[in-house]
Design an enzyme around this catalytic site. Sequence first.
Site, mmCIF file in Angstrom:
data_model
loop_
_atom_site.group_PDB
_atom_site.id
_atom_site.type_symbol
_atom_site.label_atom_id
_atom_site.label_comp_id
_atom_site.label_asym_id
_atom_site.label_seq_id
_atom_site.Cartn_x
_atom_site.Cartn_y
_atom_site.Cartn_z
ATOM 1 N N TYR A 88 0.855 -1.190 0.000
ATOM 2 C CA TYR A 88 0.000 0.000 0.000
ATOM 3 C C TYR A 88 0.886 1.234 0.000
ATOM 4 C CZ TYR A 88 -3.049 -3.638 1.773
ATOM 5 O OH TYR A 88 -3.717 -4.811 1.954
ATOM 6 N N HIS A 140 -6.081 1.652 0.061
ATOM 7 C CA HIS A 140 -5.930 1.591 1.523
ATOM 8 C C HIS A 140 -6.127 2.951 2.183
ATOM 9 C CE1 HIS A 140 -4.340 -0.754 5.063
ATOM 10 N NE2 HIS A 140 -4.980 -1.679 4.378
HETATM 11 MG MG MG Z 1 -8.126 -3.627 1.615
#
Ligand code: MG
Length: 400
Positions: free
Chosen positions: A158, A208
């Site tokens: 992320y 995210h």
């Molecule tokens: Mg997720």
Amino acid sequence: MNTLSIRDVRTILTAPEGIDLVVVKVETNEPSIYGLGCATFTQRSLAVQTAVDAYLKPFLIGKDPLCSEDIWQSAIVSAYWRNGPVLGNALSGVDMALWDIKGKVAGMPVYQLLGGKCREAAAVYRHADGKDKQAVLERVLALREEGYRYIRCQMGGYGGRGHVLHTPEGAQPGAYFDPAAYTRSVVRLFDFLRTHLGPDLELLHDTHERLMPVDALRLAKEMEPYHLFFLEDILPPEEIDWLRVIRNQCATPLALGELFNNPREWLPLVREQLIDYIRVHISQIGGLTPARKLAVLCESFGVKTAWHGPGDVSPIGHAANVHLDVASPNFGIQEWCGLSERLQEIFPGCPQVKDGYVYPNDQPGWGIDIDEAKALTHPCSHKLPQWTQARLPDGTAVRP
Ligand code: MG
């Protein structure tokens, strides 16, 4: 059978894969009839354990385990303050265990109690991650070879990694990321993937909740040509009012909700049709009782389900996801991380994946058990993860 009553409630903490899992076991006055639920909150497992053992257990002893609705309604307000994680996880574990018991008493898998199968199995999406575009592509091709047709693609997790960061002297330690560099790299990644894979494979991406709303809007628009199956968690719960802006300006399908625990967070999104997929964490919002109602609410508004299915859900939580998946007409997709042989040994009866689909067990209840002796040989570490210590290049602490 005499009237069933709850005899004991226990938590079992185990970390077979290094991820702390919390399981709740509800025992009845019939020794063969007990239920299992998932109460996993990896980063606060001891807090959940206390909520179950010190508070919910005395509340539940002697109650009829088949009155799961009444227990849910009374338990959620038993502390007066409600609608948060920890207590939500604790209640989820109990609630799932009560549904497991109900299935065992009925002699049916839980999906039968929800109306029966709408489909034999649930299509899953897997994660492909790599340090660069080529590594991601190779992982995608390997997953496609295994039969998966929905693949979430990330480069460096992320927020990406490997960008050159310009940080001030004395900056705090943390998991640094550069939102601008990340955004540019995502667009380049999907351009590369579509060029090599063509249009057939369904691709997903998870932001995210890491971007500023206007940057999230720009990314969602820039991803339009790559026809994502969905873009996951484009905004954090604190900024969901911005969804209206994003929705009005782009056609990238949106999936949201893994951090939600209060119905007020998802109601406007469903009612105003601002999302295409709801993806709450059933082991956190209070278990199957609220999740099945949420699924029905979404059905009325044309929103599909995509329940959160990360590694920090126990196999019992995954089984609950799958039972609801196969019984929901508006099922969309199921996130699937894969269950290791060790997990399957400790939790006999895990849902099985074949050719990109996950199948529930047809035994009564969730159809899954726990080998407590083996579980205890993998103790939890109770360590805080590094990735939650997210920081921007100038050292500012931000949401992970
Ligand atoms: Mg997720």
